[in-house]
Design a protein around this motif. Structure first.
Motif, mmCIF file in Angstrom:
data_model
loop_
_atom_site.group_PDB
_atom_site.id
_atom_site.type_symbol
_atom_site.label_atom_id
_atom_site.label_comp_id
_atom_site.label_asym_id
_atom_site.label_seq_id
_atom_site.Cartn_x
_atom_site.Cartn_y
_atom_site.Cartn_z
ATOM 1 N N LYS A 37 0.822 -1.221 0.000
ATOM 2 C CA LYS A 37 0.000 0.000 0.000
ATOM 3 C C LYS A 37 0.852 1.265 0.000
ATOM 4 O O LYS A 37 0.420 2.311 -0.474
ATOM 5 N N THR A 38 2.065 1.145 0.526
ATOM 6 C CA THR A 38 2.937 2.327 0.613
ATOM 7 C C THR A 38 4.264 2.165 -0.130
ATOM 8 O O THR A 38 4.948 3.151 -0.400
ATOM 9 N N ILE A 39 4.628 0.922 -0.429
ATOM 10 C CA ILE A 39 5.898 0.662 -1.130
ATOM 11 C C ILE A 39 5.613 -0.195 -2.359
ATOM 12 O O ILE A 39 4.904 -1.203 -2.274
ATOM 13 N N ASP A 40 6.139 0.196 -3.486
ATOM 14 C CA ASP A 40 5.893 -0.519 -4.745
ATOM 15 C C ASP A 40 6.671 -1.837 -4.765
ATOM 16 O O ASP A 40 7.881 -1.861 -4.998
ATOM 17 N N ILE A 41 5.972 -2.938 -4.508
ATOM 18 C CA ILE A 41 6.593 -4.266 -4.551
ATOM 19 C C ILE A 41 5.741 -5.210 -5.398
ATOM 20 O O ILE A 41 4.536 -5.003 -5.558
ATOM 21 N N LYS A 42 6.386 -6.244 -5.916
ATOM 22 C CA LYS A 42 5.672 -7.304 -6.624
ATOM 23 C C LYS A 42 5.589 -8.505 -5.695
ATOM 24 O O LYS A 42 6.615 -8.973 -5.189
ATOM 25 N N ILE A 43 4.389 -9.005 -5.463
ATOM 26 C CA ILE A 43 4.189 -10.125 -4.530
ATOM 27 C C ILE A 43 4.031 -11.429 -5.304
ATOM 28 O O ILE A 43 3.214 -11.521 -6.224
ATOM 29 N N GLU A 44 4.819 -12.426 -4.922
ATOM 30 C CA GLU A 44 4.712 -13.776 -5.505
ATOM 31 C C GLU A 44 4.475 -14.767 -4.369
ATOM 32 O O GLU A 44 5.021 -14.590 -3.271
ATOM 33 N N ASP A 45 3.668 -15.790 -4.630
ATOM 34 C CA ASP A 45 3.431 -16.772 -3.567
ATOM 35 C C ASP A 45 3.864 -18.172 -3.986
ATOM 36 O O ASP A 45 3.930 -18.495 -5.168
ATOM 37 N N ARG A 46 4.187 -18.973 -2.972
ATOM 38 C CA ARG A 46 4.545 -20.377 -3.142
ATOM 39 C C ARG A 46 3.873 -21.181 -2.030
ATOM 40 O O ARG A 46 3.483 -20.629 -1.000
ATOM 41 N N ASN A 47 3.766 -22.482 -2.227
ATOM 42 C CA ASN A 47 3.044 -23.315 -1.259
ATOM 43 C C ASN A 47 3.812 -23.547 0.042
ATOM 44 O O ASN A 47 3.207 -23.655 1.106
ATOM 45 N N ARG A 48 5.149 -23.631 -0.044
ATOM 46 C CA ARG A 48 5.933 -24.004 1.138
ATOM 47 C C ARG A 48 7.132 -23.076 1.345
ATOM 48 O O ARG A 48 7.660 -22.503 0.397
ATOM 49 N N ILE A 49 7.557 -22.977 2.602
ATOM 50 C CA ILE A 49 8.659 -22.094 2.971
ATOM 51 C C ILE A 49 9.961 -22.455 2.234
ATOM 52 O O ILE A 49 10.660 -21.559 1.743
ATOM 53 N N PRO A 50 10.337 -23.743 2.141
ATOM 54 C CA PRO A 50 11.575 -24.074 1.409
ATOM 55 C C PRO A 50 11.552 -23.561 -0.030
ATOM 56 O O PRO A 50 12.611 -23.233 -0.593
ATOM 57 N N ASP A 51 10.357 -23.494 -0.621
ATOM 58 C CA ASP A 51 10.244 -22.967 -1.985
ATOM 59 C C ASP A 51 10.636 -21.488 -2.017
ATOM 60 O O ASP A 51 11.285 -21.026 -2.963
ATOM 61 N N LEU A 52 10.239 -20.739 -0.985
ATOM 62 C CA LEU A 52 10.586 -19.314 -0.907
ATOM 63 C C LEU A 52 12.108 -19.140 -0.807
ATOM 64 O O LEU A 52 12.693 -18.286 -1.485
ATOM 65 N N ILE A 53 12.714 -19.939 0.053
ATOM 66 C CA ILE A 53 14.177 -19.867 0.243
ATOM 67 C C ILE A 53 14.899 -20.184 -1.059
ATOM 68 O O ILE A 53 15.860 -19.501 -1.447
ATOM 69 N N GLN A 54 14.426 -21.200 -1.764
ATOM 70 C CA GLN A 54 15.054 -21.595 -3.021
ATOM 71 C C GLN A 54 14.922 -20.501 -4.075
ATOM 72 O O GLN A 54 15.865 -20.245 -4.849
ATOM 73 N N GLU A 55 13.775 -19.832 -4.094
ATOM 74 C CA GLU A 55 13.558 -18.767 -5.073
ATOM 75 C C GLU A 55 14.482 -17.571 -4.795
ATOM 76 O O GLU A 55 14.942 -16.901 -5.724
#
Length: 259
Positions: A162-180
């Motif tokens: 709402k205040t900072i221009d970011i692109k949000i991406e989602d994944r099913n599991r936390i290890p997937d986030l770390i790998q990305e």
């Protein structure tokens, strides 16, 4: 000869009846065994995870808490690993009796399931590569931020957007986030601080900082609407808070007492 045959048949029938009786007793004993199915997403150490190098058993803070409370109520617990985004539906469809997965009782979730009292409160961390230059929220401008699908962190990312221009991406599991993050597809990810610290210990090329979250209550146990287990679990949870049992579990899994 007929007498011998009759005697043999009588003996066979007697053995058969005895076996049936034993089988019925065993069956009734099995029916009397009370088992509750706990739904969770086993990618959230130290809340729930699998040490794959040791076994395929799901362990963690939430698992110990579930077994402690259920045991006091006379139940055994069967832990089922599911996608976090499907846990609420698992309760609604009867696939799980309760959910313990570091879940926050948001207003949206409360429309579909009931919650216990809060059992743990944690913060949030922005995780990124050490050389990313991301050291505060403002540094996320123009960056891709990963979150776990259906999580409270997803809501926090939307608040930041709402205040900072970011692109949000989602994944099913936390290890997937770390790998990305490691692969460079994500610039950072929002992860619960207790969970993130575990990854920062093992992944030396990652760093993180905490930030003040908005409208976060903590983690609670979820139940199907109008479940009689909700109040029963609440009563035992209250006792564990009062007698120090809950703090002992916190120390065991997180290394420090709740504030």
């Amino acid at each position: 000869m007929k007498k011998v045959l009759i005697l043999l048949l009588t003996m066979v029938m007697a053995i058969g009846l005895a076996a049936c009786g034993t089988s019925e007793k065993a069956s009734k004993a099995g029916e009397g065994k009370k088992v509750l199915v706990m739904g969770t997403s086993a990618d959230y150490a130290p809340f729930e995870y699998i040490e794959t190098e040791k076994s395929d058993e799901i362990i963690g803070f939430d698992v110990d808490l579930a077994k402690a409370i259920a045991g006091k109520l006379g139940y055994k617990v069967e832990v089922k690993d599911m996608e976090f985004n499907g846990l609420v539906q698992a309760l609604k469809s009867g696939q799980a009796d309760f959910v313990l997965a570091g879940m926050t009782p948001t207003e949206k979730r409360k429309k579909n399931v009931d919650f216990s009292d809060i059992y743990y409160t944690a913060g949030f961390m922005i995780v990124s590569k050490k050389d990313s230059g991301i050291n505060k929220l403002e540094d996320l401008k123009g960056k891709t931020v990963g979150v776990q699908l259906g999580s409270i962190q997803e809501g926090q990312a939307k608040e930041i957007a709402k205040t900072i221009d970011i692109k949000i991406e989602d994944r099913n599991r936390i290890p997937d986030l770390i790998q990305e993050i490691k692969s460079g597809r994500f610039d950072s990810a929002i992860i619960e601080d207790t969970v993130a610290k575990g990854y920062l210990t093992n992944e030396k090329d990652l760093a993180g900082f905490t930030f003040e979250a908005k409208g976060v209550e903590g983690s609670a146990i979820a139940f199907p609407k109008n479940s009689d287990l909700t109040e029963k679990f609440n009563q035992e949870l209250k006792k564990m808070k009062e007698n120090g049992e809950l703090d002992k579990l916190v120390v065991k899994w997180f290394g420090g007492e709740q504030k």
